[in-house]
Design a protein around this motif. Sequence first.
Motif, PDB file in Angstrom:
ATOM      1  N   CYS A  36      -0.289  27.070  12.774  1.00 12.08           N
ATOM      2  CA  CYS A  36      -0.039  25.758  13.362  1.00 12.08           C
ATOM      3  C   CYS A  36       0.578  24.864  12.305  1.00 12.08           C
ATOM      4  CB  CYS A  36      -1.318  25.144  13.927  1.00 12.08           C
ATOM      5  SG  CYS A  36      -2.566  24.733  12.695  1.00 12.08           S
ATOM      6  N   SER A  37       1.351  23.901  12.765  1.00  8.82           N
ATOM      7  CA  SER A  37       1.928  22.880  11.890  1.00  8.82           C
ATOM      8  C   SER A  37       1.081  21.621  12.005  1.00  8.82           C
ATOM      9  CB  SER A  37       3.361  22.555  12.305  1.00  8.82           C
ATOM     10  OG  SER A  37       4.162  23.701  12.210  1.00  8.82           O
ATOM     11  N   VAL A  38       0.937  20.906  10.906  1.00  6.20           N
ATOM     12  CA  VAL A  38       0.126  19.693  10.878  1.00  6.20           C
ATOM     13  C   VAL A  38       0.938  18.585  10.218  1.00  6.20           C
ATOM     14  CG1 VAL A  38      -2.058  18.671  10.154  1.00  6.20           C
ATOM     15  CG2 VAL A  38      -1.926  21.129  10.554  1.00  6.20           C
ATOM     16  N   GLU A  39       1.029  17.446  10.896  1.00  5.76           N
ATOM     17  CA  GLU A  39       1.650  16.272  10.298  1.00  5.76           C
ATOM     18  C   GLU A  39       0.559  15.225  10.115  1.00  5.76           C
ATOM     19  OE1 GLU A  39       4.840  12.811  11.383  1.00  5.76           O
ATOM     20  OE2 GLU A  39       5.404  14.885  11.806  1.00  5.76           O
TER      21      GLU A  39
ATOM     22  N   LEU B  94      -9.780  27.316   9.924  1.00  5.25           N
ATOM     23  CA  LEU B  94      -9.234  26.323   8.997  1.00  5.25           C
ATOM     24  C   LEU B  94      -8.764  25.075   9.747  1.00  5.25           C
ATOM     25  CD1 LEU B  94      -7.136  28.681   6.690  1.00  5.25           C
ATOM     26  CD2 LEU B  94      -9.334  27.598   6.157  1.00  5.25           C
ATOM     27  N   LYS B  95      -8.180  25.271  10.941  1.00  3.56           N
ATOM     28  CA  LYS B  95      -7.713  24.144  11.752  1.00  3.56           C
ATOM     29  C   LYS B  95      -8.888  23.277  12.182  1.00  3.56           C
ATOM     30  CE  LYS B  95      -6.820  24.509  16.089  1.00  3.56           C
ATOM     31  NZ  LYS B  95      -6.334  24.781  17.434  1.00  3.56           N
ATOM     32  N   ASP B  96      -9.969  23.909  12.651  1.00  6.40           N
ATOM     33  CA  ASP B  96     -11.151  23.151  13.061  1.00  6.40           C
ATOM     34  C   ASP B  96     -11.737  22.352  11.892  1.00  6.40           C
ATOM     35  OD1 ASP B  96     -10.865  24.118  15.619  1.00  6.40           O
ATOM     36  OD2 ASP B  96     -12.404  25.669  15.396  1.00  6.40           O
ATOM     37  N   ALA B  97     -11.770  22.953  10.698  1.00  5.26           N
ATOM     38  CA  ALA B  97     -12.292  22.263   9.514  1.00  5.26           C
ATOM     39  C   ALA B  97     -11.403  21.080   9.140  1.00  5.26           C
ATOM     40  CB  ALA B  97     -12.408  23.232   8.339  1.00  5.26           C
TER      41      ALA B  97
ATOM     42  N   ILE C 205      -1.079  17.983  15.431  1.00  4.90           N
ATOM     43  CA  ILE C 205      -1.088  19.435  15.225  1.00  4.90           C
ATOM     44  C   ILE C 205      -0.217  20.066  16.301  1.00  4.90           C
ATOM     45  CG2 ILE C 205      -2.506  21.528  15.237  1.00  4.90           C
ATOM     46  CD1 ILE C 205      -4.762  19.860  14.081  1.00  4.90           C
ATOM     47  N   THR C 206       0.689  20.947  15.870  1.00  2.26           N
ATOM     48  CA  THR C 206       1.591  21.634  16.789  1.00  2.26           C
ATOM     49  C   THR C 206       1.353  23.129  16.718  1.00  2.26           C
ATOM     50  OG1 THR C 206       3.257  19.918  16.416  1.00  2.26           O
ATOM     51  CG2 THR C 206       4.015  21.964  17.421  1.00  2.26           C
ATOM     52  N   GLU C 207       1.124  23.728  17.881  1.00  5.17           N
ATOM     53  CA  GLU C 207       0.981  25.182  17.980  1.00  5.17           C
ATOM     54  C   GLU C 207       1.963  25.669  19.036  1.00  5.17           C
ATOM     55  OE1 GLU C 207      -3.402  26.501  17.382  1.00  5.17           O
ATOM     56  OE2 GLU C 207      -3.461  24.573  18.417  1.00  5.17           O
ATOM     57  N   SER C 208       2.500  26.858  18.860  1.00  7.21           N
ATOM     58  CA  SER C 208       3.440  27.393  19.842  1.00  7.21           C
ATOM     59  C   SER C 208       3.237  28.896  20.002  1.00  7.21           C
ATOM     60  CB  SER C 208       4.881  27.102  19.421  1.00  7.21           C
ATOM     61  OG  SER C 208       5.222  27.835  18.269  1.00  7.21           O
TER      62      SER C 208
ATOM     63  N   ALA D 187       0.847  -1.194   0.000  1.00  7.17           N
ATOM     64  CA  ALA D 187       0.000   0.000   0.000  1.00  7.17           C
ATOM     65  C   ALA D 187       0.880   1.240   0.000  1.00  7.17           C
ATOM     66  CB  ALA D 187      -0.899   0.015   1.232  1.00  7.17           C
ATOM     67  N   VAL D 188       0.507   2.221  -0.801  1.00  9.01           N
ATOM     68  CA  VAL D 188       1.251   3.474  -0.853  1.00  9.01           C
ATOM     69  C   VAL D 188       0.843   4.327   0.339  1.00  9.01           C
ATOM     70  CG1 VAL D 188       1.710   5.561  -2.194  1.00  9.01           C
ATOM     71  CG2 VAL D 188       1.425   3.363  -3.357  1.00  9.01           C
ATOM     72  N   ARG D 189       1.830   4.849   1.034  1.00  6.07           N
ATOM     73  CA  ARG D 189       1.595   5.689   2.208  1.00  6.07           C
ATOM     74  C   ARG D 189       2.135   7.089   1.938  1.00  6.07           C
ATOM     75  NH1 ARG D 189       0.402   2.185   6.553  1.00  6.07           N
ATOM     76  NH2 ARG D 189       0.764   0.032   5.979  1.00  6.07           N
ATOM     77  N   PHE D 190       1.471   8.066   2.506  1.00  8.65           N
ATOM     78  CA  PHE D 190       1.865   9.466   2.330  1.00  8.65           C
ATOM     79  C   PHE D 190       2.046  10.112   3.693  1.00  8.65           C
ATOM     80  CE2 PHE D 190      -0.853   8.189  -1.152  1.00  8.65           C
ATOM     81  CZ  PHE D 190      -0.112   8.553  -2.256  1.00  8.65           C
ATOM     82  N   THR D 191       3.158  10.785   3.889  1.00 10.74           N
ATOM     83  CA  THR D 191       3.385  11.598   5.079  1.00 10.74           C
ATOM     84  C   THR D 191       3.458  13.045   4.619  1.00 10.74           C
ATOM     85  OG1 THR D 191       4.597   9.833   6.179  1.00 10.74           O
ATOM     86  CG2 THR D 191       4.929  12.062   7.023  1.00 10.74           C
ATOM     87  N   VAL D 192       2.577  13.867   5.151  1.00 16.78           N
ATOM     88  CA  VAL D 192       2.476  15.262   4.718  1.00 16.78           C
ATOM     89  C   VAL D 192       2.761  16.167   5.911  1.00 16.78           C
ATOM     90  CG1 VAL D 192       0.978  17.027   3.712  1.00 16.78           C
ATOM     91  CG2 VAL D 192       0.737  14.629   3.008  1.00 16.78           C
ATOM     92  N   GLN D 193       3.738  17.058   5.750  1.00 19.69           N
ATOM     93  CA  GLN D 193       4.010  18.119   6.721  1.00 19.69           C
ATOM     94  C   GLN D 193       3.358  19.377   6.168  1.00 19.69           C
ATOM     95  OE1 GLN D 193       5.906  18.001   9.566  1.00 19.69           O
ATOM     96  NE2 GLN D 193       6.461  15.852   9.373  1.00 19.69           N
ATOM     97  N   GLY D 194       2.328  19.862   6.848  1.00 18.48           N
ATOM     98  CA  GLY D 194       1.619  21.030   6.362  1.00 18.48           C
ATOM     99  C   GLY D 194       1.516  22.105   7.421  1.00 18.48           C
ATOM    100  N   TYR D 195       0.849  23.182   7.062  1.00 12.09           N
ATOM    101  CA  TYR D 195       0.631  24.260   8.017  1.00 12.09           C
ATOM    102  C   TYR D 195      -0.589  25.077   7.623  1.00 12.09           C
ATOM    103  CZ  TYR D 195       2.982  27.200   4.539  1.00 12.09           C
ATOM    104  OH  TYR D 195       3.325  27.853   3.387  1.00 12.09           O
ATOM    105  N   LEU D 196      -1.126  25.757   8.618  1.00 14.26           N
ATOM    106  CA  LEU D 196      -2.224  26.707   8.430  1.00 14.26           C
ATOM    107  C   LEU D 196      -1.752  28.021   9.019  1.00 14.26           C
ATOM    108  CD1 LEU D 196      -5.047  24.318   9.610  1.00 14.26           C
ATOM    109  CD2 LEU D 196      -4.625  25.041   7.262  1.00 14.26           C
TER     110      LEU D 196
END
Length: 160
Positions: A121-124, A75-78, A111-114, A58-67
């Motif tokens: 926020c950063s989203v993995e 946008l984070k809640d959605a 989700i990482t917020e600082s 199975a193909v897996r995807f790891t995405v490092q994103g941000y809002l």
Amino acid sequence: MSAIRDLHNPWRDRYQTASFRGAIFHVETEQRHGGRRTVVHEYPKRNLPYAEDMGRAAVRFTVQGYLIGPNYLTLKDALISALEQDGSGTLRLPLPYQGRDMEVMVMQYGITESRERGGMCSVEMDFVEAGKPGFSDVSIVTQAAVTSAAAALERAVIGT
């Protein structure tokens, strides 16, 4: 200087906004993992193993994103709502990543917020391709179907 301004970049023509189930986000990095499923057979008193190919993994995807921005909380809640829904969903990644829609399942997310990065926020996110059921062409026999078939057989036997 005008030569730089006139430089055409096909990558930018095909760029699209990243989203999962319609919830948008920005992509910092994306990784695609794939390969083959193998079983390695190692036998006693034998120096040479045998690797058996069991098909594509199975193909897996790891995405490092941000809002980011004044409405990043909305946008984070959605995005959280989209990530926590049951079943598979449509993932769209921008080029140069995938550039096409894929049906995936969420494996996990974080989700990482600082304080230092207020307003973002950063989203993995880890996804796996949804694929198709392996036995979709097999009909499911229910108790009612078995009872009906047994009754029909009994009538046929008694009638002869």
